[in-house]
Scaffold this motif. Sequence first.
Motif, PDB file in Angstrom:
ATOM      1  N   ASN A   1       0.815  -1.214   0.000  1.00 44.08           N
ATOM      2  CA  ASN A   1       0.000   0.000   0.000  1.00 44.08           C
ATOM      3  C   ASN A   1       0.848   1.263   0.000  1.00 44.08           C
ATOM      4  N   GLY A   2       2.147   1.114   0.135  1.00 48.10           N
ATOM      5  CA  GLY A   2       3.031   2.262   0.078  1.00 48.10           C
ATOM      6  C   GLY A   2       3.074   3.047   1.361  1.00 48.10           C
TER       7      GLY A   2
ATOM      8  N   LEU B   1       5.409   2.653  -4.379  1.00 46.57           N
ATOM      9  CA  LEU B   1       4.915   4.002  -4.646  1.00 46.57           C
ATOM     10  C   LEU B   1       3.808   3.899  -5.684  1.00 46.57           C
ATOM     11  N   ASN B   2       2.593   4.201  -5.232  1.00 46.27           N
ATOM     12  CA  ASN B   2       1.400   3.954  -6.036  1.00 46.27           C
ATOM     13  C   ASN B   2       0.811   5.203  -6.661  1.00 46.27           C
ATOM     14  N   SER B   3       1.297   6.357  -6.259  1.00 51.63           N
ATOM     15  CA  SER B   3       0.718   7.606  -6.759  1.00 51.63           C
ATOM     16  C   SER B   3       1.812   8.648  -6.879  1.00 51.63           C
TER      17      SER B   3
ATOM     18  N   ALA C   1      12.822   1.563  -3.230  1.00 45.87           N
ATOM     19  CA  ALA C   1      11.416   1.775  -3.578  1.00 45.87           C
ATOM     20  C   ALA C   1      11.005   0.792  -4.655  1.00 45.87           C
ATOM     21  N   ALA C   2       9.704   0.585  -4.744  1.00 41.50           N
ATOM     22  CA  ALA C   2       9.100  -0.122  -5.869  1.00 41.50           C
ATOM     23  C   ALA C   2       8.082   0.815  -6.493  1.00 41.50           C
ATOM     24  N   LEU C   3       7.879   0.681  -7.765  1.00 45.10           N
ATOM     25  CA  LEU C   3       6.860   1.461  -8.468  1.00 45.10           C
ATOM     26  C   LEU C   3       5.777   0.518  -8.972  1.00 45.10           C
TER      27      LEU C   3
ATOM     28  N   LEU D   1      11.886  -2.815  -7.672  1.00 46.44           N
ATOM     29  CA  LEU D   1      10.847  -3.576  -8.365  1.00 46.44           C
ATOM     30  C   LEU D   1       9.939  -2.635  -9.115  1.00 46.44           C
ATOM     31  N   LEU D   2       9.536  -3.098 -10.294  1.00 46.33           N
ATOM     32  CA  LEU D   2       8.482  -2.449 -11.063  1.00 46.33           C
ATOM     33  C   LEU D   2       7.358  -3.466 -11.175  1.00 46.33           C
TER      34      LEU D   2
END
Length: 379
Positions: free
Chosen positions: A88-89, A107-109, A129-131, A164-165
Amino acid sequence: MEPPAPPHSSRLIVNCDAIAANFHRLSKRVTPAECGAVVKADAYGLGIDAIATALLDAGCRLFFVARLCEAQRLRPIVGSGSEITILNGLDPGSEAACAEAGFVPVLNSATQLAAWRGYARSAARRLPAALQIDTGMSRLGLSPDAALAAAGDPALESELELKLLMTHLACGDEPARAANSEQLRRFEAVAAHFSAVPRSVANSAGAFLPRDFHCDVARPGIALFGVAPVAAAEGLQPVVRLDARILQIRMIEPGTGVGYGLDHIAIAPQRLATVAMGYADGWPRSLGGKGAAWHRGVRLPVVGRISMDSLTIDIGGLAGDAIAEGDFVELLGPSQSLEDVARDAGTIAYDILTGLGPRHARFAIENGQMRAAHEGAAA
């Protein structure tokens, strides 16, 4: 294999050996991709301590949770050698706690991305981070345009170490849906601009889609617990057994009503048992009049409504000496799977599993031995 004392009204038995076997099965399925494990919501309600330990012992080093508090609970179990990703970031203001613990926020937004980059600059540190890319589910994730803008920003690499993407399949449990291939196509179009970043598409259902969906990292959840995410899934072992004790046995005469609202009226003499299992224990009220318990391979239908702490079953299919007050009946186990219960309740296995609640005495099977686990408020 009988659980140890103390006495209890209901017992939830989690087979950690089966979880490890399912992890190995899924790892083999997605090889050469690395297999992680989604253990959010206290390992789908079954208890993070025993399950995360079993997965760690089985070789898992990538763990996924939904919230920061879950990551904090998980870290002392899996140690610093494992990577914990928060799906959920970032909640606003959680940047320092996340950075200090070394967690990987998804990072969702644009807001989450800007906050994490800003914290990295203020801390003069490059942060993991992951996107997540929204490829059509419209739930979480950067738009493709926002992701491409980030990819084109030369400052991004100096601020963030992209681990991660990822994207999430909306219809992975329906393999024939064209939406799956379309989401993969959209994801790959964006991922091409992040050439050195590992990619992840496959959840439990995605692990059983073609290899194109497996990418670099798979992140199964429900399949670890023995629930087949698609009809073609094979080789998964059941993990959960739930038993409840019979509180009382009675014979009723024709015309007698049963339970709240007297929804069930006996049309003939009927032998009934009241069982210590209700909706406060996570047993869906919707199973009233259509669910069942099992004993010695015999289906025992639920009659009348399910109450907060009890339900009533018809035990007429058993010989008189086959069951007695104080005996246990099976609610989940060899005779009745999570999928069976979910079907009868008009819901999904996730809903049943995560709703089982804290009142059951809990036991774990590890290396073929049963031990008491967290027992909640069971009595």
